[in-house]
Design an enzyme around this catalytic site. Structure first.
Site, PDB file in Angstrom:
ATOM      1  N   GLY A   1      -0.983  13.392   9.433  1.00  0.00           N
ATOM      2  CA  GLY A   1      -1.171  12.098  10.075  1.00  0.00           C
ATOM      3  C   GLY A   1      -2.621  11.892  10.478  1.00  0.00           C
ATOM      4  O   GLY A   1      -2.908  11.247  11.493  1.00  0.00           O
ATOM      5  N   ALA A   2      -3.553  12.419   9.663  1.00  0.00           N
ATOM      6  CA  ALA A   2      -4.964  12.438  10.041  1.00  0.00           C
ATOM      7  C   ALA A   2      -5.747  11.222   9.571  1.00  0.00           C
ATOM      8  O   ALA A   2      -6.940  11.135   9.828  1.00  0.00           O
ATOM      9  CB  ALA A   2      -5.632  13.707   9.491  1.00  0.00           C
TER      10      ALA A   2
ATOM     11  N   GLY B   1      -5.336   6.557  13.798  1.00  0.00           N
ATOM     12  CA  GLY B   1      -4.888   6.814  15.158  1.00  0.00           C
ATOM     13  C   GLY B   1      -5.414   8.108  15.748  1.00  0.00           C
ATOM     14  O   GLY B   1      -6.558   8.507  15.529  1.00  0.00           O
ATOM     15  N   ILE B   2      -4.542   8.803  16.512  1.00  0.00           N
ATOM     16  CA  ILE B   2      -4.994  10.015  17.184  1.00  0.00           C
ATOM     17  C   ILE B   2      -5.277  11.125  16.180  1.00  0.00           C
ATOM     18  O   ILE B   2      -6.105  12.004  16.450  1.00  0.00           O
ATOM     19  CB  ILE B   2      -3.992  10.485  18.257  1.00  0.00           C
ATOM     20  N   GLY B   3      -4.637  11.110  15.023  1.00  0.00           N
ATOM     21  CA  GLY B   3      -4.916  12.115  14.008  1.00  0.00           C
ATOM     22  C   GLY B   3      -6.343  12.018  13.496  1.00  0.00           C
ATOM     23  O   GLY B   3      -7.038  13.031  13.342  1.00  0.00           O
TER      24      GLY B   3
ATOM     25  N   SER C   1       6.488  12.668  22.395  1.00  0.00           N
ATOM     26  CA  SER C   1       6.309  11.423  23.136  1.00  0.00           C
ATOM     27  C   SER C   1       7.148  11.450  24.395  1.00  0.00           C
ATOM     28  O   SER C   1       8.210  12.099  24.447  1.00  0.00           O
ATOM     29  CB  SER C   1       6.726  10.218  22.283  1.00  0.00           C
TER      30      SER C   1
ATOM     31  N   TYR D   1      13.640   6.509  17.361  1.00  0.00           N
ATOM     32  CA  TYR D   1      12.354   7.103  17.719  1.00  0.00           C
ATOM     33  C   TYR D   1      12.502   8.015  18.932  1.00  0.00           C
ATOM     34  O   TYR D   1      11.979   9.142  18.944  1.00  0.00           O
ATOM     35  CB  TYR D   1      11.338   6.001  18.008  1.00  0.00           C
TER      36      TYR D   1
END
Length: 295
Positions: A24-25, A28-30, A152, A179
């Site tokens: 997930g890079a 976003g945070i990735g 989360s 989720y």
């Protein structure tokens, strides 16, 4: 609470000579974590679903891009083969891939998409890379080798039924129920993984990054309303959201036992009661093994 637990995660230290696999890079945070870990000296394997964005951030960092769609478990197996061939040592595996689905969908592997992309894909990748992580830990300093999982605070609203892991029963609620369930599965997975890794030198941690401003939840009606009402100013930045991941990857002394869930930088974060049910954790592990074996 002991003094050991009465503090936040320590700041990160240098990571020269250490290899980080970051899924997930590409956004976003990735993406923010990839930049920060690379700046600390880590050799970052940039894993993402979007080919253009993945190659863009990898090129920026002088890193190697790996493109994989966790909606296809065959992609995950191929990714693991590529990573094992490329990296003789793996120090950190950061499972950060996943998304919220605004509509109920199923993958080519016949799993509900949220469940597969946010849990099964990471479970399979971890299982395939685990022997290399254990080998790396055998001659690495303590605190060097870890599996990290982006979870989360939504896990607090999760409720897992082993007979309904595809969330077929009950309302869809714009994807929030699935989720919340999968984020609880993330927390439980790490706790069970930590128990199975005792004595190997490999640690495992999960964390809530905070409520981050990003493309997460794009297409979800609730997120769209929130974005409209706040004119895009809700939440923290991706750089702030990446901080728990960066610290967990880079600090040699976490100060909390393997298996701990962090609410941002604070250990032993609140989550659902099911997170502490060992029989449920064992059942989820078995069910996950069965799901990935059929792909």
């Amino acid at each position: 609470m002991s003094p050991q637990h009465d503090r936040e995660l320590p700041p990160p230290t240098g990571m020269v000579g250490r290899t980080v696999i970051l899924t997930g890079a590409s956004s976003g945070i990735g993406r923010a974590a990839a930049r920060a870990l690379s700046a600390l000296g880590a050799d970052v394997a940039v894993v993402g679903r979007n080919p253009d964005r993945t190659r863009e951030i990898a090129s920026e960092l002088g890193a190697e891009p790996f493109v994989a769609d966790f909606g296809r478990l065959s992609d995950v197996r191929e990714l693991a083969d590529q990573l094992l061939e490329r990296f003789p040592r793996i120090h950190v595996l950061a499972n950060n891939a996943g998304a919220m689905q605004h509509a109920r969908e199923y993958t080519v592997d016949r799993n509900e998409r949220t469940f597969q992309e946010s849990h099964l894909g990471g479970f399979l990748l971890t299982s395939l890379l685990l022997p290399r992580l254990i080998e790396t830990a055998a001659d690495a300093p303590p605190g060097s080798v870890r599996v990290l999982q982006t979870a989360s605070i939504a896990a607090r609203g999760g409720r897992i039924r082993l007979d309904d892991l595809d969330n077929q029963h009950g309302p869809w609620l714009g994807g929030w129920r699935a989720y919340s369930n999968v984020k609880l599965e993330n927390v439980i997975f790490i706790k069970e993984l930590a128990r199975r890794l005792q004595g190997t030198g490999v640690e495992a941690f999960s964390f809530h990054p905070g409520f981050v401003r990003s493309n997460f939840g794009a297409g979800n009606w609730a997120m769209s309303v929130l974005n409209f009402v706040t004119q895009g100013h809700y939440g923290i930045s991706p750089e702030q959201g990446a901080e728990p991941l960066i610290r967990l990857a880079a600090t040699p002394e976490v100060g909390f036992p393997s298996g701990t869930y962090f609410d941002r930088l604070t250990g032993d974060g609140p989550t659902a009661p099911q997170a502490e049910q060992r029989s449920l954790a064992a059942g989820l592990w078995r069910a996950s093994e069965e799901r990935v074996a059929r792909s």
